[in-house]
Design an enzyme around this catalytic site. Structure first.
Site, PDB file in Angstrom:
ATOM      1  N   CYS A 196      -5.866  -2.871   9.218  1.00 22.08           N
ATOM      2  CA  CYS A 196      -6.481  -1.704   9.835  1.00 22.08           C
ATOM      3  C   CYS A 196      -5.963  -1.548  11.258  1.00 22.08           C
ATOM      4  O   CYS A 196      -5.282  -2.431  11.781  1.00 22.08           O
ATOM      5  CB  CYS A 196      -7.988  -1.871   9.911  1.00 22.08           C
ATOM      6  SG  CYS A 196      -8.747  -2.144   8.296  1.00 22.08           S
ATOM      7  N   GLY A 221      -3.251   2.048   8.489  1.00 25.07           N
ATOM      8  CA  GLY A 221      -4.244   2.301   7.446  1.00 25.07           C
ATOM      9  C   GLY A 221      -4.398   3.774   7.166  1.00 25.07           C
ATOM     10  O   GLY A 221      -4.553   4.559   8.098  1.00 25.07           O
ATOM     11  N   ASN A 259     -10.377  -5.373  12.908  1.00 27.72           N
ATOM     12  CA  ASN A 259      -9.153  -5.457  12.128  1.00 27.72           C
ATOM     13  C   ASN A 259      -8.982  -6.907  11.711  1.00 27.72           C
ATOM     14  O   ASN A 259      -8.990  -7.788  12.559  1.00 27.72           O
ATOM     15  CB  ASN A 259      -7.962  -5.002  12.987  1.00 27.72           C
ATOM     16  CG  ASN A 259      -6.620  -5.270  12.333  1.00 27.72           C
ATOM     17  OD1 ASN A 259      -5.633  -5.502  13.013  1.00 27.72           O
ATOM     18  ND2 ASN A 259      -6.567  -5.249  11.026  1.00 27.72           N
ATOM     19  N   GLY A 260      -8.872  -7.122  10.403  1.00 26.64           N
ATOM     20  CA  GLY A 260      -8.702  -8.500   9.930  1.00 26.64           C
ATOM     21  C   GLY A 260      -9.443  -8.697   8.628  1.00 26.64           C
ATOM     22  O   GLY A 260      -9.631  -7.753   7.856  1.00 26.64           O
ATOM     23  N   TYR A 269       6.643  -6.578   9.004  1.00 30.32           N
ATOM     24  CA  TYR A 269       6.383  -5.313   8.315  1.00 30.32           C
ATOM     25  C   TYR A 269       5.340  -4.432   8.990  1.00 30.32           C
ATOM     26  O   TYR A 269       5.530  -3.230   9.116  1.00 30.32           O
ATOM     27  CB  TYR A 269       5.915  -5.602   6.880  1.00 30.32           C
ATOM     28  CG  TYR A 269       5.321  -4.395   6.189  1.00 30.32           C
ATOM     29  CD1 TYR A 269       6.138  -3.372   5.690  1.00 30.32           C
ATOM     30  CD2 TYR A 269       3.935  -4.242   6.062  1.00 30.32           C
ATOM     31  CE1 TYR A 269       5.586  -2.260   5.076  1.00 30.32           C
ATOM     32  CE2 TYR A 269       3.389  -3.126   5.442  1.00 30.32           C
ATOM     33  CZ  TYR A 269       4.216  -2.143   4.959  1.00 30.32           C
ATOM     34  OH  TYR A 269       3.681  -1.041   4.363  1.00 30.32           O
ATOM     35  N   ASP A 292      15.630  -4.758   2.897  1.00 33.58           N
ATOM     36  CA  ASP A 292      14.220  -4.376   3.027  1.00 33.58           C
ATOM     37  C   ASP A 292      13.531  -5.443   3.867  1.00 33.58           C
ATOM     38  O   ASP A 292      14.043  -6.554   4.034  1.00 33.58           O
ATOM     39  CB  ASP A 292      13.559  -4.255   1.643  1.00 33.58           C
ATOM     40  CG  ASP A 292      12.329  -3.348   1.699  1.00 33.58           C
ATOM     41  OD1 ASP A 292      11.919  -2.945   2.806  1.00 33.58           O
ATOM     42  OD2 ASP A 292      11.782  -3.033   0.627  1.00 33.58           O
ATOM     43  N   ASP A 293      12.350  -5.093   4.392  1.00 35.16           N
ATOM     44  CA  ASP A 293      11.652  -6.072   5.235  1.00 35.16           C
ATOM     45  C   ASP A 293      11.154  -7.248   4.411  1.00 35.16           C
ATOM     46  O   ASP A 293      11.152  -8.385   4.871  1.00 35.16           O
ATOM     47  CB  ASP A 293      10.481  -5.398   5.966  1.00 35.16           C
ATOM     48  CG  ASP A 293       9.480  -4.798   5.020  1.00 35.16           C
ATOM     49  OD1 ASP A 293       8.500  -5.468   4.696  1.00 35.16           O
ATOM     50  OD2 ASP A 293       9.692  -3.651   4.569  1.00 35.16           O
TER      51      ASP A 293
HETATM   52  P1  5GP Z   1       7.920  -4.747  -3.785  1.00 30.39           P
HETATM   53  O1  5GP Z   1       9.386  -4.615  -4.040  1.00 30.39           O
HETATM   54  O2  5GP Z   1       7.521  -6.126  -3.580  1.00 30.39           O
HETATM   55  O3  5GP Z   1       7.097  -4.028  -4.814  1.00 30.39           O
HETATM   56  O4  5GP Z   1       7.591  -3.961  -2.447  1.00 30.39           O
HETATM   57  C1  5GP Z   1       8.174  -4.316  -1.252  1.00 30.39           C
HETATM   58  C2  5GP Z   1       7.886  -3.235  -0.298  1.00 30.39           C
HETATM   59  O5  5GP Z   1       6.512  -3.227   0.027  1.00 30.39           O
HETATM   60  C3  5GP Z   1       8.637  -3.387   1.003  1.00 30.39           C
HETATM   61  O6  5GP Z   1       9.381  -2.209   1.190  1.00 30.39           O
HETATM   62  C4  5GP Z   1       7.571  -3.504   2.068  1.00 30.39           C
HETATM   63  O7  5GP Z   1       7.914  -2.664   3.168  1.00 30.39           O
HETATM   64  C5  5GP Z   1       6.334  -3.021   1.406  1.00 30.39           C
HETATM   65  N1  5GP Z   1       5.124  -3.747   1.830  1.00 30.39           N
HETATM   66  C6  5GP Z   1       4.992  -5.013   2.258  1.00 30.39           C
HETATM   67  N2  5GP Z   1       3.692  -5.290   2.545  1.00 30.39           N
HETATM   68  C7  5GP Z   1       3.017  -4.175   2.306  1.00 30.39           C
HETATM   69  C8  5GP Z   1       1.640  -3.829   2.429  1.00 30.39           C
HETATM   70  O8  5GP Z   1       0.779  -4.617   2.848  1.00 30.39           O
HETATM   71  N3  5GP Z   1       1.326  -2.538   2.087  1.00 30.39           N
HETATM   72  C9  5GP Z   1       2.233  -1.633   1.632  1.00 30.39           C
HETATM   73  N4  5GP Z   1       1.838  -0.396   1.317  1.00 30.39           N
HETATM   74  N5  5GP Z   1       3.538  -1.943   1.520  1.00 30.39           N
HETATM   75  C10 5GP Z   1       3.911  -3.187   1.827  1.00 30.39           C
HETATM   76 MG    MG Z   2       8.948  -0.772   2.840  1.00 33.08          MG
END
Ligand code: 5GP
Ligand code: MG
Length: 476
Positions: free
Chosen positions: A2, A28, A100-101, A255, A361-362
């Site tokens: 959040c 969020g 937040n947490g 991220y 990707d991150d």
């Molecule tokens: P995956 O390939 O594992 O389905 O998705 C990875 C992607 O999810 C990455 O692009 C990353 O930026 C994103 N991501 C990582 N953590 C979170 C999160 O807590 N929420 C959302 N909406 N995306 C996330």
């Molecule tokens: Mg992403």
């Protein structure tokens, strides 16, 4: 996860609250809320984005020179308006709070609230446990003559009882603005100010980017356990609070936080560039020779550009993102969910056609996004695809507020690297190593529990079990 804000000024603070929350929207998108105080609390909460919830009539109604606000990303409790923050208590004085947490000793705290403080939470929001613990402790004091020390002692009691991650801001009616962090300082909380005509407005926000947008200067990041109170005369009171070993969440840098935020004196974008550069060694070791580096927008951008720079090959935008697809627009049917990525991302064929493409990707969480992206780039003509994650394998669930599900849904908890590589359909898969990441944060005590399974809070295994159980129940 959040985003939170709180302000105490000399004029109405609704504009700062609203603009601040808009700047934190990335933290969020499920719900948002603001409570201000003038004679009484003025509340507006709703589901969805800040821009859709707050209308001109609310700006008028949300009067007061003090207030707090929140954008919600559901990790605990259901996504209903009743669970939206802020949450207010009528006693003592009237307290409205945001956090937040994620609280990890929920059952224990619910029992404590009932047996010790004779209070029953009304919602499934863990913020209630923090709010009522603090309010009940403060209520024990000599309320006709309450001192800052009383407020600090009540916070310290709360910090000793409530386990988990929490950065908190509260407005105490007719008394002042309070902010505090959990003993490990897992989530960010930044203190800032803006002085106009020698009058200073003070604020707290999850990220410094919020202060950039509203013309505030960053004073400091709050330390683990730290408590700051701005009284009615705008005097700043500080206490170290109940502090433990620092464990700031590394995933904020990977991220969650916005690239332009400065957290604990590190620009998030810089950390991401460095993560990208660190990956170049692995690309070379494997003998891979990509023609182009592309990012998965938007959070992969800085790492991708860092990697391209270190490899001395072109960085291009190979995937365009449509930023205008709101979450509420997306139909919840399975077929529609599978199509989300197609609606969100579109490859630029010319960038990848006939090339060996390194996609950065991150992180890889469940692997579903990565799999679809690889297919998309392959369909756009890429000759070879190397998928590169700026984060090490995420093999452990987060119980401190990041929605990293249960371990059965984390692909790195279930499969080996080569299995993940073939699952997502890439020709090679490269992960950051935990040791390399640690080098980037050698001067900062971080929480890397999602990577190494070392949870900083006590009785973590037990807490994790019950959190996983609840998450599985909520998913049914
Ligand atoms: P995956 O390939 O594992 O389905 O998705 C990875 C992607 O999810 C990455 O692009 C990353 O930026 C994103 N991501 C990582 N953590 C979170 C999160 O807590 N929420 C959302 N909406 N995306 C996330
Ligand atoms: Mg992403």
């Amino acid at each position: 996860m959040c985003g939170i804000v709180g302000f105490k000024g000399h004029k109405k603070v609704i504009y700062e609250l609203l603009m601040g929350l808009t700047a934190l929207q990335h933290r969020g998108q499920d719900a948002a809320g603001i409570v201000t105080f003038k004679n009484k609390f003025h509340t507006k909460k709703g589901l969805g984005l800040v821009n859709n919830i707050f209308k001109p009539k609310h700006l008028k109604r949300l009067d007061g020179k003090i207030g707090v606000g929140h954008v919600r990303y559901t990790t605990h409790g259901s996504n209903e308006a009743v669970n939206a923050q802020p949450i207010s208590a009528s006693y003592p004085f009237g307290i409205t709070m945001v956090h937040n947490g994620n609280v990890t000793n929920l059952d224990q705290m619910q029992e404590t609230l009932y047996k010790e403080y004779h209070t029953l939470p009304e919602t499934s929001n863990d913020l209630e446990l923090i709010l009522y613990t603090f309010a009940s402790e403060l209520k024990k004091k000599d309320l006709a003559n309450v001192q800052v020390e009383d407020i600090f002692e009540s916070v310290i009691h709360t910090q000793k009882k409530v386990k988990g991650a929490y950065s908190v801001i509260a407005a105490i009616a007719n008394h002042g603005l309070l902010a505090f962090c959990d003993p490990h300082g897992i989530r960010p909380l930044i203190f800032g100010k803006r002085t106009v005509n020698e009058k200073t407005t003070y604020g707290f926000a999850s990220e410094s980017t919020c202060f950039d947008h509203i013309g505030f200067e960053r004073i400091c990041d709050m330390k683990p356990g730290e408590i700051i109170f701005i009284d009615n005369d705008f005097k700043i009171h500080k206490s170290r609070g109940h502090e433990s070993k620092a464990n700031f969440c590394v995933f904020e840098y990977i991220y969650f936080a916005r690239d332009d935020s400065i957290i604990h004196n590190k620009l998030v974008a810089n950390q991401r560039v460095k993560m990208g550069k660190l990956l170049a060694g692995k690309v070379n070791t494997l003998g891979l020779k990509p023609d182009v580096v592309i990012d998965v927008p938007s959070s992969g951008y800085f790492a991708a550009s860092g990697l391209a720079e270190a490899l001395d090959i072109p960085y291009r935008r190979g995937l365009m993102k449509n930023n205008h697809i709101g979450r509420s627009f997306i139909s919840p049917s399975q077929k529609e969910r599978e199509d989300i990525i197609k609606r969100k991302l579109n490859p630029i064929r010319e960038v990848v056609d006939g090339k060996k493409v390194a996609i950065v990707d991150d992180s890889i969480v469940r692997g579903t996004t990565s799999k679809r992206i690889v297919k998309m780039i392959r369909d756009a003509g890429a000759k070879e695809i190397y998928f590169i994650s700026a984060a090490p394998p995420i093999a452990h669930p987060c119980m401190y507020g990041i929605d990293m599900s249960v371990s059965t849904e984390l692909i790195a908890a279930q499969k080996s690297n080569s299995e993940i590589c073939s699952y997502i359909g890439a020709d090679a898969l490269i992960y950051q190593s935990i040791d390399d990441l640690k080098v980037l944060f050698k001067d900062q005590a971080t929480c890397m529990a999602c990577l190494d399974g070392k949870y900083p809070t006590k009785k973590a295994k037990k807490a994790l079990k019950s959190i996983e159980k609840e998450r599985i129940k909520n998913k049914v």
